[in-house]
Design an enzyme around this catalytic site. Structure first.
Site, short mmCIF file in Angstrom:
data_model
loop_
_atom_site.label_atom_id
_atom_site.label_comp_id
_atom_site.label_asym_id
_atom_site.label_seq_id
_atom_site.Cartn_x
_atom_site.Cartn_y
_atom_site.Cartn_z
N SER A 195 56.22 45.40 35.68
CA SER A 195 57.34 44.48 35.86
C SER A 195 56.88 43.09 35.43
CB SER A 195 57.78 44.45 37.33
OG SER A 195 56.78 43.80 38.10
N GLY A 213 31.92 40.35 45.94
CA GLY A 213 31.53 40.73 44.59
C GLY A 213 30.57 39.78 43.91
N PRO A 270 30.89 38.77 31.45
CA PRO A 270 30.10 39.92 31.89
C PRO A 270 30.70 41.24 31.37
CG PRO A 270 30.97 38.63 33.76
CD PRO A 270 31.72 38.23 32.53
N PHE A 285 44.44 44.93 37.36
CA PHE A 285 44.66 46.36 37.57
C PHE A 285 44.89 46.99 36.21
CE2 PHE A 285 48.63 44.12 39.04
CZ PHE A 285 49.34 44.23 37.85
N TYR A 295 36.87 41.08 26.64
CA TYR A 295 38.20 41.29 26.02
C TYR A 295 39.00 39.99 25.97
CZ TYR A 295 39.86 42.49 30.85
OH TYR A 295 40.17 42.52 32.20
C1 HXC Z 1 51.11 47.93 38.29
C2 HXC Z 1 51.12 46.51 40.09
C3 HXC Z 1 49.88 47.03 40.54
C4 HXC Z 1 49.28 48.07 39.76
C5 HXC Z 1 50.50 45.51 41.95
N1 HXC Z 1 51.46 45.57 40.99
N2 HXC Z 1 49.52 46.38 41.69
N3 HXC Z 1 51.72 46.93 38.98
N4 HXC Z 1 49.92 48.48 38.65
N5 HXC Z 1 48.13 48.63 40.11
C6 HXC Z 1 52.68 44.78 40.94
C7 HXC Z 1 53.54 44.99 42.16
O1 HXC Z 1 54.35 46.14 42.03
C8 HXC Z 1 54.35 43.70 42.20
O2 HXC Z 1 55.40 43.73 41.26
C9 HXC Z 1 53.36 42.66 41.70
O3 HXC Z 1 52.36 43.38 40.96
C10 HXC Z 1 52.71 41.92 42.86
O4 HXC Z 1 52.09 42.87 43.70
P1 HXC Z 1 51.54 42.53 45.17
O5 HXC Z 1 50.97 43.77 45.73
O6 HXC Z 1 52.62 41.83 45.93
O7 HXC Z 1 50.44 41.42 44.89
P2 HXC Z 1 49.24 40.95 45.81
O8 HXC Z 1 49.31 41.60 47.14
O9 HXC Z 1 49.16 39.46 45.76
O10 HXC Z 1 47.96 41.55 45.06
C11 HXC Z 1 47.48 40.99 43.87
C12 HXC Z 1 46.74 42.04 43.06
C13 HXC Z 1 45.62 42.71 43.91
C14 HXC Z 1 46.20 41.37 41.81
C15 HXC Z 1 47.74 43.11 42.66
O11 HXC Z 1 45.01 43.75 43.19
C16 HXC Z 1 44.57 41.71 44.33
O12 HXC Z 1 44.72 41.03 45.34
N6 HXC Z 1 43.46 41.58 43.54
C17 HXC Z 1 42.41 40.59 43.78
C18 HXC Z 1 41.03 41.10 43.46
C19 HXC Z 1 40.89 41.83 42.15
O13 HXC Z 1 41.87 42.24 41.51
N7 HXC Z 1 39.61 41.99 41.75
C20 HXC Z 1 39.29 42.70 40.52
C21 HXC Z 1 38.82 41.73 39.49
S1 HXC Z 1 38.01 42.67 38.29
P3 HXC Z 1 56.95 44.08 41.72
O14 HXC Z 1 57.74 43.98 40.45
O15 HXC Z 1 56.89 45.46 42.30
O16 HXC Z 1 57.32 43.03 42.72
C22 HXC Z 1 38.16 42.01 36.79
C23 HXC Z 1 37.25 42.68 35.79
C24 HXC Z 1 37.50 42.25 34.39
O17 HXC Z 1 38.89 41.12 36.57
C25 HXC Z 1 36.69 42.97 33.33
C26 HXC Z 1 36.06 44.27 33.64
C27 HXC Z 1 35.09 44.74 32.59
P1 NAP Z 2 36.27 40.78 43.37
O1 NAP Z 2 35.17 41.00 44.34
O2 NAP Z 2 37.57 41.46 43.60
O3 NAP Z 2 36.48 39.22 43.22
C1 NAP Z 2 37.72 38.59 43.04
C2 NAP Z 2 37.85 37.49 44.06
O4 NAP Z 2 38.99 36.68 43.76
C3 NAP Z 2 38.05 38.01 45.48
O5 NAP Z 2 37.08 37.42 46.33
C4 NAP Z 2 39.44 37.54 45.87
O6 NAP Z 2 39.50 37.18 47.26
C5 NAP Z 2 39.61 36.33 44.97
N1 NAP Z 2 41.03 36.04 44.71
C6 NAP Z 2 41.97 36.88 44.21
N2 NAP Z 2 43.16 36.27 44.15
C7 NAP Z 2 42.96 35.01 44.63
C8 NAP Z 2 43.83 33.90 44.84
N3 NAP Z 2 45.14 33.95 44.54
N4 NAP Z 2 43.30 32.76 45.34
C9 NAP Z 2 41.98 32.69 45.67
N5 NAP Z 2 41.12 33.71 45.49
C10 NAP Z 2 41.62 34.85 44.98
O7 NAP Z 2 35.82 41.24 41.90
P2 NAP Z 2 34.52 40.86 41.01
O8 NAP Z 2 34.21 42.06 40.22
O9 NAP Z 2 33.48 40.21 41.84
O10 NAP Z 2 35.15 39.78 40.00
C11 NAP Z 2 34.67 38.44 39.97
C12 NAP Z 2 34.94 37.85 38.59
O11 NAP Z 2 34.20 38.56 37.60
C13 NAP Z 2 36.39 37.91 38.13
O12 NAP Z 2 36.70 36.74 37.41
C14 NAP Z 2 36.41 39.10 37.20
O13 NAP Z 2 37.46 39.04 36.27
C15 NAP Z 2 35.05 38.93 36.55
N6 NAP Z 2 34.51 40.11 35.88
C16 NAP Z 2 34.05 41.14 36.63
C17 NAP Z 2 33.47 42.22 35.99
C18 NAP Z 2 32.89 43.38 36.75
O14 NAP Z 2 32.45 44.35 36.14
N7 NAP Z 2 32.84 43.33 38.06
C19 NAP Z 2 33.40 42.24 34.60
C20 NAP Z 2 33.89 41.16 33.87
C21 NAP Z 2 34.43 40.08 34.53
P3 NAP Z 2 40.83 37.26 48.16
O15 NAP Z 2 41.43 38.60 47.95
O16 NAP Z 2 40.32 36.98 49.53
O17 NAP Z 2 41.73 36.15 47.70
#
Ligand code: HXC
Ligand code: NAP
Length: 284
Positions: A110, A23, A193, A102, A152
């Site tokens: 939870s 990303g 962003p 999410f 936000y």
């Molecule tokens: C509700 C959820 C959920 C969902 C997981 N959980 N996904 N609850 N809605 N969609 C709950 C699970 O039920 C569990 O609780 C707990 O969260 C942990 O879930 P795991 O699946 O074990 O966690 P894990 O495998 O470590 O995954 C972490 C994650 C996953 C955050 C849920 O999405 C991830 O790895 N994300 C990393 C990248 C990412 O999210 N990128 C987007 C960034 S975008 P229970 O109680 O069941 O145990 C961003 C943009 C911001 O930030 C601004 C935009 C404009």
């Molecule tokens: P992304 O590709 O999902 O990036 C998130 C990264 O965080 C992944 O590479 C993930 O890699 C890493 N990560 C998650 N959990 C981690 C952990 N426990 N330890 C180490 N690394 C971890 O999403 P993105 O859109 O590029 O987001 C990048 C940043 O921009 C984030 O801070 C997000 O909040 C911000 N942001 C994004 C947007 C947008 O529109 N895209 C808007 C505003 C802000 P692994 O899963 O391998 O750990």
């Protein structure tokens, strides 16, 4: 859509990027390499960062060290910084970019679901910041933090409450350390962003059919989403010495999105020209 800084603007700087394998972290990292930086990328998935490192080295000719770590584990972050120091001699900047997110009604979450986002976003950022800051202070060298938040962080937002709480904390950390650690030559800034398409964000914030129902570009006065290079230009500037007097700032890059949601009459853009003509005629 072009690189903005002159060639060599980050020459010999070593930059650590958390979440640097995918990303926005990957896009910013690529531009830093093009500007002459050495890169250290880290995230949980070793295969992802290894592939990104190999691809980026091939595409740019720069040096990339990929070290797996979970930002929620302080020792793993310390290990990343140690290995980065050993390989490149010194770390100049840290981009706190790793995040988890999410959408969900808050009452359906939870406590573990809330924890997981706060742990990645807020705890992960302060762990990385604390480890890197202590290292810089001990060695009597300066450094630069750049933290990725979102708008936000200050408006708050429903349905992403754990992320909003965490990003607000990261913004407070940014502004606080900009004051406290400036005496050590350490700057802290943030970027907020608006929508920049990435697989990670889109799959979690607009899952399934939502992407068809809610076009993020529609919320933006400029009627488009961001281009990664636009963000990379801003990030590279804030990571470079050209921004040496910028400290404690959060710069929004969202096409006017967040202000638009607060402008009480901005929805009047729905009024077509012929209705404006009639309003004007009646006024006259
Ligand atoms: C509700 C959820 C959920 C969902 C997981 N959980 N996904 N609850 N809605 N969609 C709950 C699970 O039920 C569990 O609780 C707990 O969260 C942990 O879930 P795991 O699946 O074990 O966690 P894990 O495998 O470590 O995954 C972490 C994650 C996953 C955050 C849920 O999405 C991830 O790895 N994300 C990393 C990248 C990412 O999210 N990128 C987007 C960034 S975008 P229970 O109680 O069941 O145990 C961003 C943009 C911001 O930030 C601004 C935009 C404009
Ligand atoms: P992304 O590709 O999902 O990036 C998130 C990264 O965080 C992944 O590479 C993930 O890699 C890493 N990560 C998650 N959990 C981690 C952990 N426990 N330890 C180490 N690394 C971890 O999403 P993105 O859109 O590029 O987001 C990048 C940043 O921009 C984030 O801070 C997000 O909040 C911000 N942001 C994004 C947007 C947008 O529109 N895209 C808007 C505003 C802000 P692994 O899963 O391998 O750990």
């Amino acid at each position: 859509m072009e690189g903005m800084l002159k060639p060599g603007s980050l020459k010999d700087k070593t930059i650590v990027i958390t979440g640097g394998g995918t990303g926005l972290g990957r896009s910013i990292g690529k531009y830093c390499l093009e500007l002459g930086a050495n890169l250290v990328i880290t995230s949980r998935k070793k295969e992802v960062i290894d592939k990104t490192a190999a691809d980026l080295m091939q595409e740019t000719g720069g040096q990339v060290l990929a070290i797996p770590a979970d930002v929620r584990k302080y020792e793993e972050i310390e290990n990343v910084l140690k290995q980065a120091d050993q390989r490149f001699g010194q770390i100049h900047a840290v981009l706190n970019n790793a995040a988890g997110n999410f959408i969900s009604p808050t009452e359906r979450l939870s406590h573990r679901a809330f924890d997981i986002i706060v742990d990645i976003v807020l705890k992960g950022t302060y762990y990385t910041t604390l480890a890197a800051g202590k290292n810089w202070i001990n060695k009597k060298q300066g450094g630069t933090f750049l933290n990725i938040v979102t708008t936000y962080a200050w408006t708050g937002s429903g349905y992403v409450v754990p992320s909003a709480c965490s990003k607000a904390g990261v913004l407070a950390l940014t502004r606080s350390l900009a004051q406290e650690w400036a005496k050590y030559g350490i700057r802290s800034n943030a970027i907020a962003p608006g929508p920049f398409p990435t697989e990670g964000a889109w799959s979690r914030l607009l899952p399934g059919d939502l992407v068809k129902k809610f076009d993020p570009a529609e919320r933006v006065p400029l009627k488009r989403v961001g281009e990664h290079q636009e963000l990379a230009n801003l990030a590279a500037y804030l990571l470079s010495d050209y921004s040496a007097y910028v400290n404690g700032e959060v710069i929004t890059i969202d096409g006017g999105e967040w202000l638009r949601s607060g402008g009480e009459f901005s929805h009047l853009e729905a009024i077509p020209d012929d209705v404006w003509d009639m309003i004007e005629k009646n006024r006259k």
